[in-house]
Write a protein that holds these residues in place. Structure first.
Motif, mmCIF file in Angstrom:
data_model
loop_
_atom_site.group_PDB
_atom_site.id
_atom_site.type_symbol
_atom_site.label_atom_id
_atom_site.label_comp_id
_atom_site.label_asym_id
_atom_site.label_seq_id
_atom_site.Cartn_x
_atom_site.Cartn_y
_atom_site.Cartn_z
ATOM 1 N N GLU A 1 0.593 -1.317 0.320
ATOM 2 C CA GLU A 1 0.354 -0.435 0.081
ATOM 3 C C GLU A 1 0.539 0.976 0.239
ATOM 4 O O GLU A 1 0.522 2.403 -0.637
ATOM 5 N N MET A 2 1.645 1.320 1.105
ATOM 6 C CA MET A 2 2.693 2.069 0.734
ATOM 7 C C MET A 2 3.370 2.678 -0.005
ATOM 8 O O MET A 2 3.327 3.951 -0.841
ATOM 9 N N LEU A 3 3.514 2.013 -1.160
ATOM 10 C CA LEU A 3 4.004 1.778 -3.181
ATOM 11 C C LEU A 3 3.197 2.874 -4.110
ATOM 12 O O LEU A 3 3.977 3.580 -4.646
ATOM 13 N N SER A 4 2.332 2.116 -3.377
ATOM 14 C CA SER A 4 0.480 2.657 -4.298
ATOM 15 C C SER A 4 0.452 4.079 -4.284
ATOM 16 O O SER A 4 0.542 4.937 -4.923
ATOM 17 N N LEU A 5 0.751 4.526 -2.637
ATOM 18 C CA LEU A 5 1.127 6.554 -2.109
ATOM 19 C C LEU A 5 1.856 6.390 -2.835
ATOM 20 O O LEU A 5 1.668 7.788 -3.015
ATOM 21 N N TYR B 1 -4.533 5.034 -12.168
ATOM 22 C CA TYR B 1 -4.099 4.244 -10.606
ATOM 23 C C TYR B 1 -3.909 3.725 -9.760
ATOM 24 O O TYR B 1 -4.585 2.697 -8.962
ATOM 25 N N LEU B 2 -4.994 4.454 -8.942
ATOM 26 C CA LEU B 2 -5.117 4.756 -7.663
ATOM 27 C C LEU B 2 -6.775 4.223 -7.509
ATOM 28 O O LEU B 2 -6.602 3.126 -6.715
ATOM 29 N N VAL B 3 -7.668 4.130 -8.393
ATOM 30 C CA VAL B 3 -8.551 3.857 -7.944
ATOM 31 C C VAL B 3 -8.203 2.187 -8.006
ATOM 32 O O VAL B 3 -9.040 1.015 -7.296
ATOM 33 N N TYR B 4 -7.677 1.387 -9.289
ATOM 34 C CA TYR B 4 -7.075 0.289 -9.184
ATOM 35 C C TYR B 4 -6.402 -0.082 -8.220
ATOM 36 O O TYR B 4 -7.089 -1.518 -7.466
ATOM 37 N N LEU B 5 -5.738 0.453 -8.138
ATOM 38 C CA LEU B 5 -4.246 -0.563 -7.047
ATOM 39 C C LEU B 5 -5.085 -0.264 -5.705
ATOM 40 O O LEU B 5 -4.953 -0.692 -4.517
ATOM 41 N N MET B 6 -5.401 1.039 -4.979
ATOM 42 C CA MET B 6 -6.134 1.202 -4.025
ATOM 43 C C MET B 6 -7.539 0.522 -4.030
ATOM 44 O O MET B 6 -8.230 -0.281 -2.629
ATOM 45 N N GLY B 7 -8.343 0.621 -4.089
ATOM 46 C CA GLY B 7 -9.438 0.330 -4.476
ATOM 47 C C GLY B 7 -9.429 -1.522 -4.721
ATOM 48 O O GLY B 7 -10.332 -1.800 -4.196
ATOM 49 N N GLY C 1 -6.535 -8.868 -6.058
ATOM 50 C CA GLY C 1 -6.427 -7.844 -5.293
ATOM 51 C C GLY C 1 -4.915 -7.383 -4.756
ATOM 52 O O GLY C 1 -4.627 -5.962 -5.197
ATOM 53 N N PHE C 2 -4.304 -8.501 -5.945
ATOM 54 C CA PHE C 2 -2.694 -7.629 -5.789
ATOM 55 C C PHE C 2 -2.613 -7.382 -7.617
ATOM 56 O O PHE C 2 -2.077 -7.307 -8.362
ATOM 57 N N VAL D 1 -2.173 -8.799 -13.994
ATOM 58 C CA VAL D 1 -3.649 -10.173 -14.639
ATOM 59 C C VAL D 1 -5.097 -9.110 -15.071
ATOM 60 O O VAL D 1 -5.671 -8.382 -14.219
ATOM 61 N N MET D 2 -5.556 -9.442 -16.595
ATOM 62 C CA MET D 2 -5.881 -9.335 -16.703
ATOM 63 C C MET D 2 -8.170 -9.757 -15.845
ATOM 64 O O MET D 2 -7.419 -10.748 -16.145
ATOM 65 N N PRO D 3 -9.148 -8.325 -15.583
ATOM 66 C CA PRO D 3 -8.752 -7.622 -15.872
ATOM 67 C C PRO D 3 -8.291 -6.432 -15.355
ATOM 68 O O PRO D 3 -9.209 -5.415 -15.357
ATOM 69 N N MET D 4 -7.271 -6.764 -14.585
ATOM 70 C CA MET D 4 -6.954 -5.872 -13.272
ATOM 71 C C MET D 4 -5.874 -5.358 -14.054
ATOM 72 O O MET D 4 -4.920 -4.570 -13.475
#
Length: 484
Positions: free
Chosen positions: A140-144, A165-171, A219-220, A225-228
């Motif tokens: 999570e730190m890496l995303s932020l 970027y934030l919606v996909y990774l943090m969401g 989640g990761f 991996v499609m569709p993420m």
């Protein structure tokens, strides 16, 4: 073995970020911090290699959060693969970034370099995490800390790409990933990584375990991996050094690294096979491999083509793990390094072209190889590695993946690898051909030229890609340590 060195590796990058902020008004001192910190971090990581290569581990428990949940570090073979790649490439990426940012006179350089260093601290923390709790904290730190890097230009495209970027990774992490952690703790009473799998022998239904597994897989989301995957091409609005960071050094590698941790040390190879999750995942990532390659073929923007290539190549790593063949698993693990060395070269080259000529689209690059021979020569080497040609790093990892597919008796996935390599050639080789043999537009010879501080790092990473292909022993030994 107990040692403070895992914490020191994280601290060096974290302190570098702080030093960069404090030196905001002293540009020359500020810029030297990142290369020095990168060298120090790599030295700390390298100092732990003999212990891990000998089959040992290095542990450090900081404190307990809840019963069975600690903030703790553990350096093992899989973590060393990720840490070695990220710390080594940070050295060349730091030098490249200074040359790139200075040449283009980019704004907010202090913020840029501070976030860049912070991202490497998060990557090191994730590499050395001893349990899922610690891993997710640094994930999570890496995303932020990479979010400001994506919106660096602060224009409409930057804000749009950074939001996605934030919606996909943090969401994804706030929903399915949190659910996976809670269910894992409920089933096992712990979040520790265990050789053979934390959930091996767990008293839980196959349906529940399957749900938990796919919650981790999607989640990761950094694994793309499609569709993420849509966040990754959208993040190409960032400066090229950020693209290199996203695709080679830290971000996407953190994603596939987390997936490998789940397969090897949360579920375990036997449980993944027993539940039939390996084959199901293999078909899913095979679809990603092929479809992302087709998307790459249609992109004229060089960075967009490289972005879809990354989506495809990341799934090679997951495919190797889920084939559950020892040889394929080795191939998947060493592809972390092979892809990193090759893809960072390609992104560095894209940045070099933009710095020298302002060109982004492949169709505008006819003849540019005669003006930028070092850049386009390195691009050709990186392309050969992505295709899987000897003696490059990509050949080694693809060779093990192909052998592993045969060993597992899964010939359809061997066919996927072969088709993918043909597609790699179809979207990479025309770039080099056009650059060296295309008819260039009328332009003054003085207009386009190599920029030494940008060109030297990309030549270095191209050499690393070849050296790993010739001398893969270090990464093969670490991969064998994971599989054993």
């Amino acid at each position: 073995m107990i040692s403070i060195r895992p914490l020191l590796a994280v601290a060096v990058a974290g302190l570098a970020a702080l030093a960069i902020l404090l030196l905001n008004n002293r540009e020359k001192l500020r810029d030297i911090v990142s290369p020095l910190a990168a060298i120090a971090m790599f030295a700390i990581v390298a100092s732990m290699a003999p212990t891990v290569l000998a089959g040992g581990t290095i542990d450090l428990r900081l404190f307990e959060i809840l019963p069975g949940i600690d903030l703790a570090f553990r350096v093992d073979a899989l973590g060393m693969v990720f840490a070695t790649v990220s710390s080594l490439l940070w050295i060349v990426a730091a030098i490249y970034s200074i040359g790139y940012m200075r040449h283009l006179n980019e704004h907010a350089q202090t913020r840029f370099f501070a976030c860049f260093a912070s991202s490497l601290a998060a990557a090191a923390g994730g590499a050395f995490a001893a349990n899922l709790f610690t891993l997710v904290i640094f994930y999570e730190m890496l995303s932020l800390v990479t979010y400001p890097l994506v919106y660096h230009h602060e224009d409409e495209q930057g804000w749009t790409g950074s939001r996605k970027y934030l919606v996909y990774l943090m969401g994804a992490s706030k929903s399915v990933l949190l659910a996976a952690l809670a269910l894992t703790y409920h089933i096992a009473g712990s979040l520790d990584f265990v050789t053979g799998g934390l959930l091996a022998g767990a008293d839980a239904s196959a349906q529940l375990l399957t749900v938990v597994y796919f919650c981790y897989l999607f989640g990761f989301a950094k694994a793309a991996v499609m569709p993420m995957h849509a966040w990754l091409p959208a993040a190409m609005v960032a400066p090229t050094p950020v693209s290199a960071l996203l695709h080679a050094v830290a971000v996407v590698k953190m994603g596939v690294f987390c997936v490998l941790r789940v397969i090897f040390h949360v579920f375990g190879v036997e449980l993944v096979g027993k539940l039939g999750l390996g084959i199901a995942t293999a078909y899913l990532v095979s679809f990603t491999i092929l479809m992302a390659s087709v998307y790459a073929l249609t992109r004229d923007d060089l960075k967009a083509r490289l972005a879809y290539s990354t989506v495809s190549q990341l799934s090679y790593i997951v495919l190797g793990a889920v084939l559950l063949s020892p040889v394929a698993m080795v191939g998947g693990i060493i592809h972390i390094a092979a892809h990193a060395f090759s893809k960072i070269t390609l992104f560095f080259c894209a940045g070099s072209i933009y710095c020298a000529s302002g060109k982004r689209n492949i169709s505008d690059m006819a003849g540019i190889g005669r003006r930028l021979p070092w850049t386009m020569g390195a691009f050709f080497v990186g392309s050969l590695s992505m295709i899987g040609m000897p003696p490059t790093a990509g050949f080694v990892s693809k060779w093990y993946l192909a052998r592993g597919s045969v060993e597992a008796g899964e010939i359809p996935f061997l066919i996927v690898l072969l088709i993918s390599s043909v597609l790699n050639a179809a979207y990479f080789l025309p770039v080099s051909y056009l650059a060296f043999f295309g008819t260039e537009a009328q332009e003054s010879p003085a207009t386009v030229r190599e920029i030494p501080m940008v060109t030297i790092p990309l030549v270095a990473t191209a050499i690393l890609s070849v050296l790993m292909g010739i001398f893969p022993g270090y990464f093969l030994t670490l991969a064998d340590g994971v599989v054993r």
